[in-house]
Structure formats: C-alpha cells, structure tokens
Design an enzyme around this catalytic site. Structure first.
Site, PDB file in Angstrom:
ATOM      1  N   CYS A 248       0.879  -1.018  -0.240  1.00  0.00           N
ATOM      2  CA  CYS A 248      -0.100   0.261   0.107  1.00  0.00           C
ATOM      3  C   CYS A 248       1.024   1.552   0.234  1.00  0.00           C
ATOM      4  O   CYS A 248       1.447   1.003  -0.849  1.00  0.00           O
ATOM      5  CB  CYS A 248      -1.137   0.022   0.775  1.00  0.00           C
ATOM      6  N   ARG A 253      -2.067  -1.148   5.351  1.00  0.00           N
ATOM      7  CA  ARG A 253      -3.719  -0.827   5.147  1.00  0.00           C
ATOM      8  C   ARG A 253      -3.119  -2.578   4.385  1.00  0.00           C
ATOM      9  O   ARG A 253      -4.038  -3.566   4.761  1.00  0.00           O
ATOM     10  CB  ARG A 253      -3.796  -0.193   3.888  1.00  0.00           C
TER      11      ARG A 253
END
Lengths: 301, 151
Positions: A248, A253
């Site tokens: 990410c 994330r």
C-alpha cells in the site's frame, strides 16, 4: 499458556484459520483470564487513553514498533523489552484490536508474527464494533506485571518483502490495496490523507487493484469466506501455491489484506511489502505503470 | 542569541503551553495533550452548514477543519473542529486555538513556524503525526495574513 479458540462463530468456521479471529462476546467473557493479553493498536496515539477495553495494553505502531532512527522495525532486543514492559509472555494468547477497521491492529499482528509470536489473533470488527455493541470501555490505566519476554531475532524472510524482493517477484501476483486514485497515479496518498513523500505516482507493473476495504463487511468485521474468495480468487485471479505480495503506502493497509490472504483464505506464501509506495514511488529507476490497467512486466535485458 | 530572539517573539500564551508540556516527564505529556483535546471548544454555530468557510488541514491524518477571524482591531480568533475519534489532532487544534486566539495579527504572525517541534512531543507522538500540527499552524498563519486589515 494458551487460551482456547473462539468456535462460536459460523462465519469464522469457514476461514482457513478460524482461530485467528475472536468475537466481542467471546472476548468480553474472557477478560482477565490468565494467558490472555488484549492489545489496542490505533492510528491515533491518544485514542486508547480516551477509553479502552478493560485490561488492554496499548502498543503504538509508530513510537513503539518502529525503530526511531532507521526505517525498520525494532530488533529482537527491542521487541523483547517492549513486550516485557507490556506484561506479555511468549506463550500468551494475544488479541489485538484497533481503530480504522483494524488497520493498525493487523499491522501489529504482522510485526508480532515477524518475531514468531505464535498465538496472535484479531478482534473481528475492531474497536468500533466493540463500542457499537455496547461492550465495556474504561479509562482506568492497565497495570500488568512485567514479564521476561525472550530475545528472538526477527525473521523477515517469510512474511516481509523488501524492494529487491518485489523486483525479483515481478511476473508473480501483486496486490495493490490503495485507493483507485493512488493506483492509477492521480495521487500519491489516500484521499483525505496528507501527501507524504512519494515523488512519483502510479503502481508497480502487473499489480492488481483490490482496495483493502473490499474485505470489510458492513458491520466492520471481515466479509464471509465465500465473498472473499469471489474477490481475491475469482476477480483478482489469485490461486493456491503462487507467491503473493501485497503493498500500500507504508504497509499498514496491506497488513490488513495480508491477514485476509494468509489467515482467512489460507494462501501459504504471502508477503507484505512494507516499504510500499513511499519507497517504490521515490526509488530511482524502478518500473511504474500509470492508469487503471495493471500493465506488463518490463523486458529484462 | 537565536534562542533569545525566539523567546521574545513567542507570545506568552504559547510559551506557557510549551512550558507546561516540557515540565512533565515524556509519558505524562500525552495525558496533557488529551486534556487539551477535551478542552477544544465547539465551533460557533454560525459555521454550521457553512463548510465553505472552513479550511481542511490536509497535513493531518484525520478530518480537521479550521477557521480564522480577524476583528477590526486586528485581533485573531481561531476555531477548529475535529472528530472525537481523533484526539491527537483535536489536541493539536486545541493548543493552537488557545494559543493564537486573542493575539494581535503581528503577534500571531511572529509565532515561529517550528513551534510544534518545541513542545516536547516529538518522541511521545512521533514526528509524522506532529507534522499535522505544523501544517495547521502554517494554514492558520496564511489565513491571518490574508484577513488582516492593516498592512
């Protein structure tokens, strides 16, 4: 001492490793049980202080799990000191929860896994779901007796990918979990997040775009197995036996997606590229693709 | 010499806040930041439904919006709104709201841009998060400059 798995949820039973998740009901009934430590890990460094699950300790991704100087995680000695100070033993069952649908909780779980802490689980739905269910929250400081967590060196070879690993991996499945705008190159950080330090925008060639939030159900927990299979196997084309790397912007994330692929869907060889776009998007002469299509592996000479 | 200059230009309100933080051992500074967070006053009702009058601080990881008013005597008032789930950002906003409100335009513009680095939170909060406060201060000063009456 390890605590038994949560076998109460039919949804969990469908996952590759049902024991990696616990429900709020299961956790509330076991608060204070010896061998169980609850850890809160949030994006906001003060959120824990505004109220936390009774008995939970805080582990902060930025000030505690990261090395303060080098862009890396703490070493074996640092991790042992951190966990000892939190009152966590090597054989404790650790249940982690946090804000933002467990982004940072998943990130902490992944770092715990780099040090081989065996029994580490997530509270499905994280902090928000716990509160929405009306479960107890307290501002009472948690006092746990110091432990002697052993010094275990971090093993980056199995769960973590460095930039050079990603270059060598090109041609194998890559999952970009950022927003569509970050993927196609119209911006370098998530919408509503500060632009922080990538000089180029776009994605790693051949990476498929599967934003992390697609794994999250309406109640904030993970989607059921069949829906996750439809997204990651059918739509993104992942299949068993292939090595997979997720990335990410800084690796938080993608830890969430890493957790889904590794523990809920059972892909064996999944790594998280924590350097992610803040490294790749500023590195010299690495290939980048813009636009909504994954693009091709650049020719090697 | 440079430090003395900073001393003389930092308004008493912000100097007091800085000293309050620096007097505490590091772990307790977070508690003080939380107190500031809880003290952030609600934004005046006249801003409700007028999102266009508020400026988002994009340097912060949470949605925080600020508004600056400068009255006829060139005195500054600052307002801010940030969600309860973002206490760190609320704390930053609260420090600046308390520290800048009531200053003259000249006093506010003289606040050093690196004030957020001086209050002893770099290790407790992390430089990345603290950069949100630096962005907030820069945006507040930009608005003050644009809204001043005298030149």
């Amino acid at each position: 001492m390890t605590v038994e798995f949560d076998t109460s949820s039919p949804k969990f039973a469908e996952y590759a490793e049902p024991g990696r998740l616990v429900t709020g009901e299961w956790l509330e009934a076991r608060l204070g049980q010896p061998g169980l430590v609850v850890v809160e890990s949030d994006e906001d460094v003060l959120l824990y202080e505004t109220g936390h699950i009774p008995g939970a300790v805080k582990v902060d991704w930025h000030t505690e799990l990261n090395d303060p100087v080098v862009r890396d995680y703490v070493d074996g000695k640092g991790f042992a000191e951190l966990l000892s100070s939190k009152g966590i033993s090597r054989d404790d069952t650790v249940v982690i929860y946090g804000d933002k649908n467990n982004w940072w909780a998943a990130y902490a779980l992944w770092v715990f896994s780099l040090f081989g802490h065996e029994d580490v689980r997530l509270l499905d739905g994280g902090r928000d779901k716990w509160i929405a269910e009306g479960r107890p929250i307290t501002t009472e400081p948690t006092v746990r007796e110091r432990t002697e967590y052993p010094v275990v060196e971090r093993d980056d070879s199995v769960l973590r990918a460095y930039k050079d690993d990603v270059l060598a991996h090109l041609g194998n499945p890559l999952i970009d979990v950022r927003s569509p705008e970050e993927y196609n190159g119209s911006r370098t950080s998530a919408p509503a997040y500060p632009e922080e330090g990538a000089l180029r925008a776009g994605h790693i060639p051949t990476a498929k775009s599967v934003p992390w939030a697609r794994a999250v159900a309406e109640d904030g927990g993970f989607k059921p197995r069949a829906e996750l299979d439809a997204i990651y196997r059918e739509e993104a084309g992942l299949s068993d036996g292939e090595p997979i790397i997720a990335y990410c912007r800084i690796g938080e994330r993608s830890s969430h997606t890493w957790f889904v692929l590794k523990h809920l869907l059972g892909f064996e060889n999944v790594r998280n590229y924590d350097g992610s776009w803040t490294e790749w998007g500023s590195a010299v002469r690495v290939p980048i693709v813009t636009g909504d299509a994954p693009g091709e592996v650049p020719g090697r000479s | 010499m440079i430090e003395r200059m900073t001393e003389t230009t930092l308004p008493a309100s912000l100097a007091e806040i800085r000293d309050e933080f620096l007097e505490l051992p590091e772990p307790e500074r977070l508690q003080l930041l939380l107190e500031f967070s809880n003290e952030l006053p609600a934004i005046p009702a006249r801003y409700e439904g007028h999102q266009e009058l508020l400026e988002q601080v994009l340097e912060c990881q949470s949605p925080v919006f600020i508004a600056i008013e400068v009255d006829d005597d060139d005195r500054v008032a600052m307002f801010a709104t940030a969600p309860r789930e973002a206490p760190t950002t609320r704390g930053f906003a609260s420090i600046l709201v308390q520290g800048l409100s009531g200053l003259t335009v000249d006093e506010a513009l003289a606040v050093p841009d690196d004030y957020p680095d001086s209050i002893g939170l770099r290790r407790a909060v992390s430089p990345l998060r603290l950069s949100g406060m630096t962005g907030m201060l820069a945006r507040a000063k930009r608005q003050i400059r644009a809204k001043r009456h005298s030149s």
